[in-house]
Write an enzyme that holds these catalytic residues in place. Sequence first.
Site, PDB file in Angstrom:
ATOM      1  N   SER A 255      11.611 -14.427  22.256  1.00  0.00           N
ATOM      2  CA  SER A 255      10.392 -15.022  22.879  1.00  0.00           C
ATOM      3  C   SER A 255       9.278 -15.037  21.644  1.00  0.00           C
ATOM      4  O   SER A 255       9.557 -15.381  20.422  1.00  0.00           O
ATOM      5  CB  SER A 255       9.850 -14.478  24.150  1.00  0.00           C
ATOM      6  OG  SER A 255       8.992 -15.203  24.621  1.00  0.00           O
ATOM      7  N   ASP A 350      15.657 -23.023  29.129  1.00  0.00           N
ATOM      8  CA  ASP A 350      14.740 -22.191  28.856  1.00  0.00           C
ATOM      9  C   ASP A 350      13.385 -23.069  29.193  1.00  0.00           C
ATOM     10  O   ASP A 350      12.979 -24.284  28.881  1.00  0.00           O
ATOM     11  CB  ASP A 350      14.468 -21.835  27.407  1.00  0.00           C
ATOM     12  CG  ASP A 350      13.409 -21.050  26.984  1.00  0.00           C
ATOM     13  OD1 ASP A 350      12.498 -20.936  27.927  1.00  0.00           O
ATOM     14  OD2 ASP A 350      13.333 -20.460  25.929  1.00  0.00           O
ATOM     15  N   HIS A 384      15.077 -18.272  29.688  1.00  0.00           N
ATOM     16  CA  HIS A 384      14.604 -17.812  28.738  1.00  0.00           C
ATOM     17  C   HIS A 384      14.812 -16.344  28.325  1.00  0.00           C
ATOM     18  O   HIS A 384      14.930 -16.023  27.017  1.00  0.00           O
ATOM     19  CB  HIS A 384      12.835 -17.807  29.033  1.00  0.00           C
ATOM     20  CG  HIS A 384      12.137 -17.702  27.674  1.00  0.00           C
ATOM     21  ND1 HIS A 384      12.137 -18.250  26.457  1.00  0.00           N
ATOM     22  CD2 HIS A 384      11.116 -16.601  27.432  1.00  0.00           C
ATOM     23  CE1 HIS A 384      11.227 -17.500  25.696  1.00  0.00           C
ATOM     24  NE2 HIS A 384      10.583 -16.343  26.295  1.00  0.00           N
TER      25      HIS A 384
END
Length: 445
Positions: A255, A350, A384
């Site tokens: 991330s 995602d 994600h």
Amino acid sequence: MQFQSALRLLKVTSRAFSLIAMRSTSHQVCIQLLPGPGSFFDEAVQVKVEGLAPQQQVELRSRLTDHKGVVFKASSVYIADATGQVDVCTSPSLSGTYTGVEPMGLFWSMAPETPHKKVFIKTASSPILVNIDALSNTGEVLASETSERQFMIEGMRRIPLKEDKVRGVLFLPPGEGPFPGVVDIYTLGGGPCEARASLLANKGFAVLALAYYGYEDLPKIIPKKFDLEYFEAAVAFLGGHPLVQGPGIGVISISKSGDLALSMASFLSRISATVSINGCNSPVLSSLHYKDIIIPYLAPVFENITVTPSGIIDIRDALPDPMATEKTRKSVIPVERASCQFLIVASEDDRNWNSCLFAEQSAARLRDCKKDNFELVRYPNAGHFLEVPFMPHCPSAFHAAVGKDVMFGGQTKAHSEAQLDLWSRVQKFFRKHLENQTHSQKAML
């Protein structure tokens, strides 16, 4: 009167024997956890229920409480075989949070009791307990067992760093070493991710779970700029440790920390292998500074934020295409400068941002410079937060930068399969490019 008294005594005795028989039957039912009740968080557990009646229906329920006190649950319904046994490795779940033969379904299919929560693990020194119950079709608990999901092997050294300016936790495997070194940088929150770092250290790596804000005496909130010198100091610390073999160091990120990892690879000479999981190819939220170099952050387009019918915010398209305009192109990290190897990972579902676009652009930038020092892996239907194996899927949760619950995407089973595959890839990648590089260097010398 004597006859009536004898009859009452017979009924009471009969009822007592029935209760004893019921209790005896319940006590015969047991749950077995193989190879044992203790296991590492990333290891599979075989769950077996024995002592049931042939073809008896039984519901299995699992429950864990994370280090913030949030409860996560899963359940499944099975039919015992002719011997009165259920083995989740061979028996299919008929209904529940998963169906079919799923040996670890009771673990990866857990969902939070309170919506929009992500499993929080504060420290690797405290295991996560997973309680498993077997229930009859009337709801009676027939048997219970607890799986202690541990993070550190015996002899692991967990060393909080409070000296100099580097903050985090260093995990050193047992033994004399030296070990390949990896810097683990997590996402928003900025603190060290002890779960992933410790489990990776179990595999024979010296891992520095690096904090970069919101921890100890570091800035409490994400700063407007990140100085790469801090991360350079972390690499120097790890590379200079007597139990770290070097000369190259690995980096793993996810991330927000993905842009930090790509920047480290692009500007720091000691980085030999970089894993970027669902990261961006431009700095996000904060500009990047290194010596006289400044890379501006990629500004979000708030008009692109939408709200789902369930009321959850979808921010997938908030970040624009970094290559779209001359202004946004200035924010793109020059990965072509890097001499290290890359494992670039993107989840196709995602919802945090367009990871596939960012991953493809990084790969294209390397390819355009005639470089083949990268592997690009895409996971269909994964969301994600690609974590360690069997970590419960997080399809939505509170987003620190947004200040509200947002979508993170992914289908639970596909996401779990991606986590399992990625964990194996990460270990092979670091062994290939850290261990082998050291051996080659020694051979050349």
